[in-house]
Motif scaffolding. Structure first.
Motif, PDB file in Angstrom:
ATOM      1  N   ALA A 266      30.004  63.929 -36.969  1.00 36.78           N
ATOM      2  CA  ALA A 266      30.928  65.054 -37.301  1.00 36.78           C
ATOM      3  C   ALA A 266      30.649  65.362 -38.725  1.00 36.78           C
ATOM      4  O   ALA A 266      30.779  66.722 -39.046  1.00 36.78           O
ATOM      5  CB  ALA A 266      32.569  64.643 -37.022  1.00 36.78           C
ATOM      6  N   TRP A 267      30.687  64.654 -39.834  1.00 35.42           N
ATOM      7  CA  TRP A 267      30.631  64.981 -41.059  1.00 35.42           C
ATOM      8  C   TRP A 267      29.202  65.766 -41.457  1.00 35.42           C
ATOM      9  O   TRP A 267      28.973  66.577 -42.208  1.00 35.42           O
ATOM     10  CB  TRP A 267      30.622  63.601 -41.840  1.00 35.42           C
ATOM     11  N   ARG A 268      28.146  65.192 -40.764  1.00 32.77           N
ATOM     12  CA  ARG A 268      26.769  65.900 -40.848  1.00 32.77           C
ATOM     13  C   ARG A 268      26.915  67.203 -40.163  1.00 32.77           C
ATOM     14  O   ARG A 268      26.193  68.055 -40.942  1.00 32.77           O
ATOM     15  CB  ARG A 268      25.681  64.978 -40.153  1.00 32.77           C
ATOM     16  N   ARG A 363      20.030  73.511 -34.498  1.00 25.12           N
ATOM     17  CA  ARG A 363      20.675  72.820 -33.346  1.00 25.12           C
ATOM     18  C   ARG A 363      22.166  72.103 -33.838  1.00 25.12           C
ATOM     19  O   ARG A 363      22.923  71.806 -32.889  1.00 25.12           O
ATOM     20  CB  ARG A 363      20.010  71.911 -32.638  1.00 25.12           C
ATOM     21  N   ALA A 364      22.330  71.919 -35.100  1.00 27.37           N
ATOM     22  CA  ALA A 364      23.334  70.899 -35.744  1.00 27.37           C
ATOM     23  C   ALA A 364      24.744  71.704 -35.117  1.00 27.37           C
ATOM     24  O   ALA A 364      25.673  71.030 -34.816  1.00 27.37           O
ATOM     25  CB  ALA A 364      23.255  70.466 -36.879  1.00 27.37           C
ATOM     26  N   VAL A 365      24.700  72.985 -35.429  1.00 32.31           N
ATOM     27  CA  VAL A 365      26.267  73.809 -35.270  1.00 32.31           C
ATOM     28  C   VAL A 365      25.990  74.732 -34.179  1.00 32.31           C
ATOM     29  O   VAL A 365      26.683  75.902 -34.246  1.00 32.31           O
ATOM     30  CB  VAL A 365      26.548  73.961 -36.395  1.00 32.31           C
ATOM     31  N   ARG A 366      24.993  74.592 -33.056  1.00 34.51           N
ATOM     32  CA  ARG A 366      24.601  75.652 -32.099  1.00 34.51           C
ATOM     33  C   ARG A 366      26.067  75.544 -31.232  1.00 34.51           C
ATOM     34  O   ARG A 366      26.523  74.751 -30.516  1.00 34.51           O
ATOM     35  CB  ARG A 366      23.719  75.130 -31.235  1.00 34.51           C
ATOM     36  N   VAL A 367      26.869  76.897 -31.291  1.00 35.15           N
ATOM     37  CA  VAL A 367      27.978  77.330 -30.549  1.00 35.15           C
ATOM     38  C   VAL A 367      27.624  78.699 -30.048  1.00 35.15           C
ATOM     39  O   VAL A 367      27.288  79.573 -30.587  1.00 35.15           O
ATOM     40  CB  VAL A 367      29.195  77.354 -31.438  1.00 35.15           C
ATOM     41  N   HIS A 368      27.838  78.662 -28.521  1.00 36.24           N
ATOM     42  CA  HIS A 368      27.795  79.910 -27.850  1.00 36.24           C
ATOM     43  C   HIS A 368      28.654  81.032 -28.842  1.00 36.24           C
ATOM     44  O   HIS A 368      29.644  81.133 -29.165  1.00 36.24           O
ATOM     45  CB  HIS A 368      28.151  79.852 -26.407  1.00 36.24           C
ATOM     46  N   PRO A 369      27.733  82.397 -28.852  1.00 33.50           N
ATOM     47  CA  PRO A 369      28.365  83.622 -29.320  1.00 33.50           C
ATOM     48  C   PRO A 369      29.871  83.777 -28.620  1.00 33.50           C
ATOM     49  O   PRO A 369      30.774  84.286 -29.346  1.00 33.50           O
ATOM     50  CB  PRO A 369      27.396  84.656 -29.052  1.00 33.50           C
ATOM     51  N   VAL A 395      35.513  74.073 -34.206  1.00 33.45           N
ATOM     52  CA  VAL A 395      34.977  73.922 -32.896  1.00 33.45           C
ATOM     53  C   VAL A 395      33.539  73.282 -32.946  1.00 33.45           C
ATOM     54  O   VAL A 395      33.040  72.563 -31.961  1.00 33.45           O
ATOM     55  CB  VAL A 395      34.620  75.368 -32.301  1.00 33.45           C
ATOM     56  N   ALA A 396      32.665  73.510 -33.819  1.00 28.53           N
ATOM     57  CA  ALA A 396      31.386  72.746 -34.047  1.00 28.53           C
ATOM     58  C   ALA A 396      31.619  71.355 -34.067  1.00 28.53           C
ATOM     59  O   ALA A 396      30.990  70.426 -33.600  1.00 28.53           O
ATOM     60  CB  ALA A 396      30.595  73.498 -35.215  1.00 28.53           C
ATOM     61  N   VAL A 397      32.683  71.143 -35.036  1.00 32.93           N
ATOM     62  CA  VAL A 397      32.770  69.496 -35.088  1.00 32.93           C
ATOM     63  C   VAL A 397      33.248  68.954 -34.068  1.00 32.93           C
ATOM     64  O   VAL A 397      32.880  67.804 -33.372  1.00 32.93           O
ATOM     65  CB  VAL A 397      33.835  69.160 -36.297  1.00 32.93           C
ATOM     66  N   THR A 398      34.300  69.535 -33.166  1.00 33.64           N
ATOM     67  CA  THR A 398      34.929  68.930 -31.869  1.00 33.64           C
ATOM     68  C   THR A 398      33.672  69.104 -30.789  1.00 33.64           C
ATOM     69  O   THR A 398      33.734  67.914 -30.187  1.00 33.64           O
ATOM     70  CB  THR A 398      35.888  70.025 -31.659  1.00 33.64           C
ATOM     71  N   ASN A 399      32.754  70.011 -30.938  1.00 36.12           N
ATOM     72  CA  ASN A 399      31.825  69.754 -29.814  1.00 36.12           C
ATOM     73  C   ASN A 399      30.718  68.594 -30.282  1.00 36.12           C
ATOM     74  O   ASN A 399      30.639  67.828 -29.239  1.00 36.12           O
ATOM     75  CB  ASN A 399      30.670  71.080 -29.875  1.00 36.12           C
ATOM     76  N   THR A 400      30.539  68.297 -31.398  1.00 37.04           N
ATOM     77  CA  THR A 400      29.930  67.241 -31.576  1.00 37.04           C
ATOM     78  C   THR A 400      30.452  65.790 -31.493  1.00 37.04           C
ATOM     79  O   THR A 400      29.837  64.936 -30.864  1.00 37.04           O
ATOM     80  CB  THR A 400      29.505  67.143 -33.238  1.00 37.04           C
ATOM     81  N   THR A 443      25.607  54.813 -48.815  1.00 38.32           N
ATOM     82  CA  THR A 443      24.390  55.365 -49.674  1.00 38.32           C
ATOM     83  C   THR A 443      24.737  56.676 -50.296  1.00 38.32           C
ATOM     84  O   THR A 443      25.829  57.209 -50.344  1.00 38.32           O
ATOM     85  CB  THR A 443      23.311  55.594 -48.777  1.00 38.32           C
ATOM     86  N   ALA A 444      23.822  57.039 -50.920  1.00 39.80           N
ATOM     87  CA  ALA A 444      23.899  58.360 -51.937  1.00 39.80           C
ATOM     88  C   ALA A 444      24.028  59.658 -51.055  1.00 39.80           C
ATOM     89  O   ALA A 444      24.662  60.716 -51.321  1.00 39.80           O
ATOM     90  CB  ALA A 444      22.730  58.558 -52.696  1.00 39.80           C
ATOM     91  N   ASP A 445      23.429  59.459 -49.706  1.00 40.99           N
ATOM     92  CA  ASP A 445      23.652  60.477 -48.932  1.00 40.99           C
ATOM     93  C   ASP A 445      24.879  60.758 -47.969  1.00 40.99           C
ATOM     94  O   ASP A 445      25.166  61.802 -47.350  1.00 40.99           O
ATOM     95  CB  ASP A 445      22.356  60.699 -47.947  1.00 40.99           C
ATOM     96  N   GLU A 446      25.585  59.694 -47.821  1.00 40.74           N
ATOM     97  CA  GLU A 446      26.564  59.721 -46.915  1.00 40.74           C
ATOM     98  C   GLU A 446      27.861  60.445 -47.559  1.00 40.74           C
ATOM     99  O   GLU A 446      27.932  60.558 -48.714  1.00 40.74           O
ATOM    100  CB  GLU A 446      26.987  58.212 -46.503  1.00 40.74           C
ATOM    101  N   PRO A 447      28.949  60.807 -46.756  1.00 44.16           N
ATOM    102  CA  PRO A 447      30.161  61.551 -47.330  1.00 44.16           C
ATOM    103  C   PRO A 447      30.972  60.487 -48.101  1.00 44.16           C
ATOM    104  O   PRO A 447      30.886  59.356 -47.848  1.00 44.16           O
ATOM    105  CB  PRO A 447      30.894  61.941 -45.962  1.00 44.16           C
ATOM    106  N   ALA A 448      31.409  61.022 -49.278  1.00 46.23           N
ATOM    107  CA  ALA A 448      32.451  60.390 -50.099  1.00 46.23           C
ATOM    108  C   ALA A 448      33.420  61.373 -50.506  1.00 46.23           C
ATOM    109  O   ALA A 448      33.463  62.408 -50.892  1.00 46.23           O
ATOM    110  CB  ALA A 448      31.556  59.984 -51.270  1.00 46.23           C
TER     111      ALA A 448
END
Length: 448
Positions: A266-268, A363-369, A395-400, A443-448
Motif C-alpha cells: 500500500a505504501w509503494r 500499473r501501480a495505481v491503475r483505476v478505471h476512469p 481508492v488506489a491503496v484500497t484496491n492494492t 532500509t533506505a528505500d522503505e517508508p519511514a
C-alpha cells in the motif's frame, strides 16, 4: 262394555311381549359387538356414534427456517450484515466529521511524506544521519510550498489593477460583440442581466459579510492544520517504521501476517501515485503556462501555478484550471485568444491522459476512469475539495490492499490443502507476509 277391558288386556300383553323380544335382541347385538372388540376394550369405552376426525400428517412438521426459500434466506443474511456495515460506516463518518481537521492534516501529511521520503533516503545513503536528513528535507519541502503560495499571492496583488482594467475592457468588447452578433441580443436585455446580477449581490450582502467575519476562524483553522501537517510529516519521516510496528500490535494475531504484507505494498502504491501526480501536474503547468505566455494572457505564471495545484484533483481539477485560463483569456484578449488557449489546454490534457499518466503512473495505481469520476464526486460531496483530493489515492491503496489480501487468502488455502494431502511433510513454509509480520529494520528505500 264388558268386552273392552279384555281387549285392552290383550293389547298390553302383546306390547309387553314385543318389549321383551327387543331387549333380548339388543342384548344379543351387544354381546356380538363385545366379542368382536379387543380384549382390553371395555363396553363403556365404546362410542356408539364416533366423531370423524382428520387424519394426522404423514410426518413431523419442518423447521420454520427450512421452510423459508433459499434465496430469501441468503438475501436476509446479506441484508442484516449490510445494515451492520452501513451503521459502522455511518458512525465512523460521524467521528471523522467531528475531527475533520485532524484527519485531513494526517492524510495530507501521509501524501507529503510519500513525496519527501526519497529525499531522506538519498541523504542517508550519502552519510547524513536520519535526524538531520529528516529535518532538512521537511523544512526545505515546506519552504518550497510556502514560496509557491507567496509567489501566487504576490503576482495576483501586483497585477490586480491591470487585470481589473483588462477585464472591464473585455466585458465592454463582449457586450459590443453580443449587440452585433446574430443572436439578436438587445441593449435592454444586457442591462437587465446586469441589474439582476447587482440585485443578487445585494441580496447576498449579509452572507458575504458573515463569511468575512468567519475569515478569522478560517485563518486559525488553516494555521492549525498547517502545524499539524508539519509535525505529522516530521514524525512520519523520522519514526514511520516504529509507528507501523505499533499499529501492527493493534491488529489481531490471526490477521497480522496479512496486514503486515499488505502495508508495504500500500505504501509503494501511495508513493507511486504521489510522485506520478506531481510530475504530471508539473508538466501540465509548464506547457500550459508556456502556451498562454506566448498568447499574451495576463498572469501566465500564477495561472500555471493554479493549474499545478488543481491537477491534484483528478479530471475535475484539470477541467476547472483549464476553464479558468480560458475565461481570463476571453475577458482580457478576446475570443480568438480564448479559442487558442482552449486548444493549448485540450492538447496538453490529451497528451497527459493518453501518454503521461500511463507511462509515469503505470500499473501501480491503475483505476478505471469511471471509478475515478465516481470517487472524486463522492469525495467532493462528503468532504469538499479535501475529499476530492484524497479520494483517488484512497481508492488506489484500497484496491492494492484488497488484491493482496485476496491473493494471500488463496495461498493460505492452497497451503492448508497441501498439508492435509501430505501429513508427514513437516511444518509449513513461512510465507512472505509472515516473515514481514515483525517488520525488520528499514532500509533506505522503505517508508519511514
Amino acid at each position: 262394555m264388558s268386552r273392552v277391558p279384555g281387549w285392552l288386556g290383550r293389547l298390553g300383553a302383546n306390547l309387553t311381549e314385543m318389549g321383551e323380544r327387543l331387549d333380548e335382541r339388543r342384548a344379543e347385538v351387544e354381546k356380538e359387538h363385545a366379542e368382536s372388540e379387543p380384549a382390553d376394550a371395555s363396553p363403556a369405552a365404546v362410542d356408539p356414534a364416533p366423531v370423524r376426525r382428520p387424519a394426522p400428517p404423514a410426518g413431523p412438521r419442518p423447521d420454520p427456517a427450512q421452510a423459508v426459500p433459499w434465496g430469501v434466506r441468503v438475501a436476509a443474511e446479506a441484508g442484516w450484515r449490510l445494515l451492520v456495515l452501513a451503521g459502522t460506516v455511518w458512525v465512523l463518518m460521524r467521528v471523522i466529521s467531528a475531527v475533520q481537521l485532524v484527519v485531513f492534516a494526517f492524510v495530507i501529511a501521509l501524501l507529503v511524506t510519500a513525496l519527501l521520503q526519497p529525499t531522506v533516503a538519498r541523504l542517508m545513503r550519502h552519510g547524513v544521519p536520519r535526524g538531520p536528513a529528516t529535518a532538512l528535507t521537511a523544512i526545505l519541502g515546506f519552504v518550497v510550498i510556502g514560496l509557491m503560495g507567496w509567489f501566487v499571492t504576490w503576482q495576483v496583488m501586483e497585477n490586480i489593477d491591470t487585470l481589473s482594467t483588462q477585464i472591464q475592457n473585455g466585458i465592454d468588447d463582449l457586450r459590443n460583440w453580443l449587440l452585433k452578433s446574430p443572436f439578436h441580443v438587445t441593449d435592454k436585455q444586457i442591462n437587465q442581466i446586469a441589474k439582476n446580477l447587482r440585485e443578487a449581490i445585494g441580496a447576498n450582502t449579509d452572507q458575504i459579510t458573515s463569511a468575512g467575519l468567519e475569515g478569522v476562524q478560517v485563518v486559525v483553522e488553516a494555521l492549525t492544520g498547517i502545524l499539524l501537517v508539519f509535525f505529522s510529516t516530521l514524525f512520519l519521516l523520522y519514526d514511520g517504521v516504529r509507528i507501523w510496528q505499533w499499529f501492527l500490535k493493534l491488529v489481531p494475531s490471526a490477521a497480522r501476517p496479512g496486514v503486515a504484507g499488505a502495508g508495504p505494498r500500500a505504501w509503494r502504491t501511495l508513493t507511486a501515485y504521489v510522485r506520478g501526480t506531481v510530475l504530471v501536474a508539473l508538466i501540465d503547468a509548464i506547457f500550459i503556462g508556456i502556451g498562454i505566455y506566448f498568447l499574451d494572457v495576463p498572469m501566465a505564471v500564477p495561472l500555471a501555478v493554479f493549474i499545478f495545484l488543481f491537477s491534484f484533483i483528478p479530471l475535475v481539477g484539470a477541467v476547472a484550471s483549464g476553464a479558468l485560463a480560458v475565461i481570463v483569456a476571453l475577458v482580457t484578449q478576446g475570443v480568438f485568444t480564448a479559442v487558442m488557449t482552449l486548444a493549448v489546454v485540450l492538447a496538453v490534457q490529451q497528451i497527459e491522459g493518453h501518454v503521461l499518466q500511463p507511462f509515469i503512473l503505470g500499473r501501480a495505481v491503475r483505476v478505471h476512469p469511471l471509478a475515478v469520476v465516481l470517487t472524486v464526486a463522492a469525495g467532493g460531496m462528503v468532504a469538499g475539495i479535501g475529499g476530492a483530493v484524497v479520494a483517488v489515492p484512497l481508492v488506489a491503496v484500497t484496491n492494492t490492499v484488497v488484491g493482496y489480501l485476496r491473493q494471500y487468502a488463496q495461498e493460505q488455502q492452497l497451503g492448508a490443502e497441501e498439508r492435509v494431502q501430505e501429513p508427514g511433510s513437516g511444518p509449513p513454509a513461512t510465507t512472505e507476509a509472515a516473515r514481514t509480520a515483525h517488520v525488520p529494520a528499514p532500509t533506505a528505500d522503505e517508508p519511514a
